[in-house]
Write an enzyme that holds these catalytic residues in place. Structure first.
Site, PDB file in Angstrom:
ATOM      1  N   LYS A 108       8.002  -1.583  48.292  1.00 58.31           N
ATOM      2  CA  LYS A 108       8.467  -2.302  47.828  1.00 58.31           C
ATOM      3  C   LYS A 108       9.320  -0.732  46.268  1.00 58.31           C
ATOM      4  CE  LYS A 108       7.740  -2.625  44.052  1.00 58.31           C
ATOM      5  NZ  LYS A 108       8.087  -2.327  42.036  1.00 58.31           N
ATOM      6  N   THR A 124       7.618   3.735  40.542  1.00 59.77           N
ATOM      7  CA  THR A 124       7.191   2.474  41.315  1.00 59.77           C
ATOM      8  C   THR A 124       7.312   1.988  42.405  1.00 59.77           C
ATOM      9  OG1 THR A 124       7.335   2.340  38.405  1.00 59.77           O
ATOM     10  CG2 THR A 124       7.174   0.673  40.095  1.00 59.77           C
ATOM     11  N   ASN A 171      18.234  -2.229  33.303  1.00 64.26           N
ATOM     12  CA  ASN A 171      17.148  -1.621  32.626  1.00 64.26           C
ATOM     13  C   ASN A 171      16.954  -1.688  31.247  1.00 64.26           C
ATOM     14  OD1 ASN A 171      15.207  -0.463  34.604  1.00 64.26           O
ATOM     15  ND2 ASN A 171      17.130   0.058  35.355  1.00 64.26           N
ATOM     16  N   THR A 231      10.619  -6.424  27.497  1.00 66.46           N
ATOM     17  CA  THR A 231       8.883  -6.533  27.566  1.00 66.46           C
ATOM     18  C   THR A 231       8.521  -7.054  26.759  1.00 66.46           C
ATOM     19  OG1 THR A 231       9.668  -3.472  26.589  1.00 66.46           O
ATOM     20  CG2 THR A 231       6.992  -4.491  26.096  1.00 66.46           C
TER      21      THR A 231
END
Lengths: 409, 409
Positions: free
Chosen positions: B185, B196, B404, B409
């Protein structure tokens, strides 16, 4: 170096200092109608000259020419064009850069070896040198020692910039009034180590070219080399500083009080101009100041500041007013500098976001509120040593993509 | 290493190799309804295990745990969750990572020290460990050695990915049928040195953990470490490879023909998965292959490839179908690798764009046409030496900003 130096801002930009004239005209390189694209700065007497240039292995032709002028240490004038970078243009490019200096030299009765040249704009297209030479003659006619000369020059060097970038300050050095003024351009391809950025500073201080170079290097390191828009260094980045001595101070030939005063003014001017570039980054809607302290060394602090400032994820989060401290910590932790999560403290807009290796107690609503202003400060204290550095950048917006996907070759 | 190894693609992903079962279930970490977020891989016998991990100084808790498993060299299972990275979570994070392994160990009757864990998702939020533990029990119930097990696992580990990423191949090693299959992924925060990105490969080859580690390091260097989406390395990047020996080949304990065959298959699987990540980069509309050759060294070739692949200006130009070779040359020239403009040759989509330091003769219309396909190749021959490397990336679109700036958050 003590920085308790007093100076006041004045108008005039590159024409503010005694003995300097400037002009900006249209020679026809920019597609946009009526846009100025050729600038000229002339001193009425020889100047010490210093500079910092791109470290690109494909440095543009004008960079090569101006580097040689700076090596010799004396200059009288600067010719700069926008609309074409004269980069990746081979031998023809070198001839064209020389032709800019020669044309200005003939018109102004100055040795071409004392004339710096600079170009910015599209890479890889031959310069329409006939237009540039005609522009040089026009600019020589328009030279003005007043504010309008400085303003026209500032307009003539910009490309995708949305505002002209100009500053001048006056201070007392050795009992004499000294002026330091400058203009720059830059908006994209902006990264540490001099980006698609041209900056010109003039001063009437009397200073040797060796001491001037020392002051310029040191000022560039904490100003133009600490901004980043998109991590790209260009082929043309140039900072040139001319000092003609018209202020009448005792010529600065060594370190000491007078040098420090002058260096402080130069650093102020360069930092002001650099921050204007970050603020005007392509597509920018926010200005970001990244203050790193407590790093193991100054170079670690710079490295971390740049890593955060270059991170597209951090820049997108700032664009979205998102207090995404995880991305900031991830950037700092990945850049190779010493970093211990358990020691570091991170604040966003003055609110503590991260400490002891985990999220701080600050409520998310407070952190979100802290991200809303147009100017955002990121403060990271590594608590490892005494290294500190400040880096300036902007957010990353859809508009950046628009500007750079649609700006065609 | 000769790469004349024949293999054919098969279905099944991480469950394709003999003796492996896999599952993917929903435990409730992802906000999106019905989205799977917990994956499990189990081998019916002990495996040699090897891995490559993020070099971030803020490596996430599961990275620390799995690094220890890899150091010991033996594993039986992998537990991976998406939706929460368990990064920047301090001591609680370390306890939660251990709890994942302990829960799986109890359910599967395996020593927790032989269970790898991995997490991906939001940074800095404590893991809802109760949900994860419940998910581990569910997944153990669902384990399947068939295609659907591999497919469910692939779905359970993705985050902003738009597609699952799976591949498996079968080849003959030492007269035995060997299968190598994997899933990964990754879509944003993707950069060389493991971003990531979680990747899991299983194989029934019999191979010592030392030789497996050698093959994994070498495969990672030319696959996952040669992709970049946005230049950001993450806190969680993990590549794990488990080899259980069920194929019955003579255990590989040294270099030689069998090792080379296996290493070639592993490299193919890793490269295929890595390219899938670049192709699925956040907001990507284009897939870019950057082939650098003639560099002074391989490391110079990699450096140049990454510099081009990381340049937002280059990526925007590609997004706009703009054959802006000037930005590519500027990136290559600025990255610090040896570069001589007069020697370099640059082609875009097979059309020569730059040579002898200047624009090539190719008409602009031809270059523009070469930029239009969804897959674009950038070929740069530096003509300085024998260093070569291929790097994969994607374009930079407004959609990347959207993903993004709006992912909060």
């Amino acid at each position: 170096m003590p920085r308790s130096v007093k100076f006041r801002k004045v108008a005039g930009g590159v024409a503010a200092a005694k003995g300097f004239s400037a002009a900006g005209v249209r020679c026809g390189l920019k597609l946009k109608k009526n846009a100025l694209d050729l600038g000229l700065i002339v001193s009425d007497r020889p100047c010490s000259v210093a500079g910092v240039f791109t470290t690109s292995r494909a440095a543009a032709a004008p960079v090569g020419w101006s580097r040689d002028v700076v090596k010799r240490g004396t200059a009288r004038a600067v010719v700069a064009n926008s609309g074409n970078a004269n980069a990746c243009t081979g031998e023809r490019g070198a001839r064209d850069a020389a032709a800019m200096a020669i044309a200005a030299g003939q018109e102004l009765e100055i040795d071409p070896d004392e004339i710096c040249v600079a170009s910015t704009g599209v890479i890889g297209r031959p310069l329409a040198i006939d237009k540039v030479v005609a522009g040089v003659l026009d600019a020589a006619e328009e030279l003005s020692p007043d504010e309008d000369g400085g303003a026209a020059f500032a307009r003539a060097i910009i490309t995708t910039d949305t505002v002209e970038k100009t500053i001048a300050v006056r201070l007392i050095v050795d009992g004499k009034v000294v002026t330091v003024g400058g203009s720059c351009k830059g908006s994209g391809m902006i990264c540490p180590n001099m980006a698609t950025m041209l900056a010109f500073v003039t001063t009437d201080a009397a200073i040797s070219s060796a001491m001037l170079q020392a002051a310029v290097r040191s000022a560039a390191d904490v100003s133009f080399n600490r901004i980043t828009v998109d991590g790209d260094m260009s082929t043309n980045d140039t900072l040139l500083v001319l000092a003609n001595g018209a202020a009448g101070n005792k010529r600065i030939t060594r370190t000491g009080r007078a040098f420090e005063q002058f260096a402080a003014a130069l650093e102020f001017v360069c930092t002001h101009l650099a921050k204007m570039i970050a603020r005007d980054g392509e597509g920018a809607t926010k200005f970001v100041e990244i203050r790193v302290r407590g790093a193991a060394s100054e170079s670690d602090a710079v490295r971390i500041g740049r890593a955060i400032g270059n991170s597209p994820l951090v820049k997108c989060a700032i664009h979205g007013n998102d207090p995404n401290w995880g991305r900031i910590i991830a950037s700092a932790a990945a850049c190779g500098a010493r970093f211990e999560p358990a020691k570091a403290r991170l604040s966003l807009g003055g609110k503590l976001a991260f400490e002891k290796g985990v999220a701080a107690d600050t409520p998310l609503t407070e952190l979100e509120a802290a991200m809303k202003p147009k100017d955002v400060a990121i403060e990271l204290d590594l608590r490892l040593g005494k290294g500190a550095a400040t880096v300036w950048t902007c957010d990353l917006s859809r508009e950046y993509i628009g500007i750079n996907a649609d700006y065609h070759t």
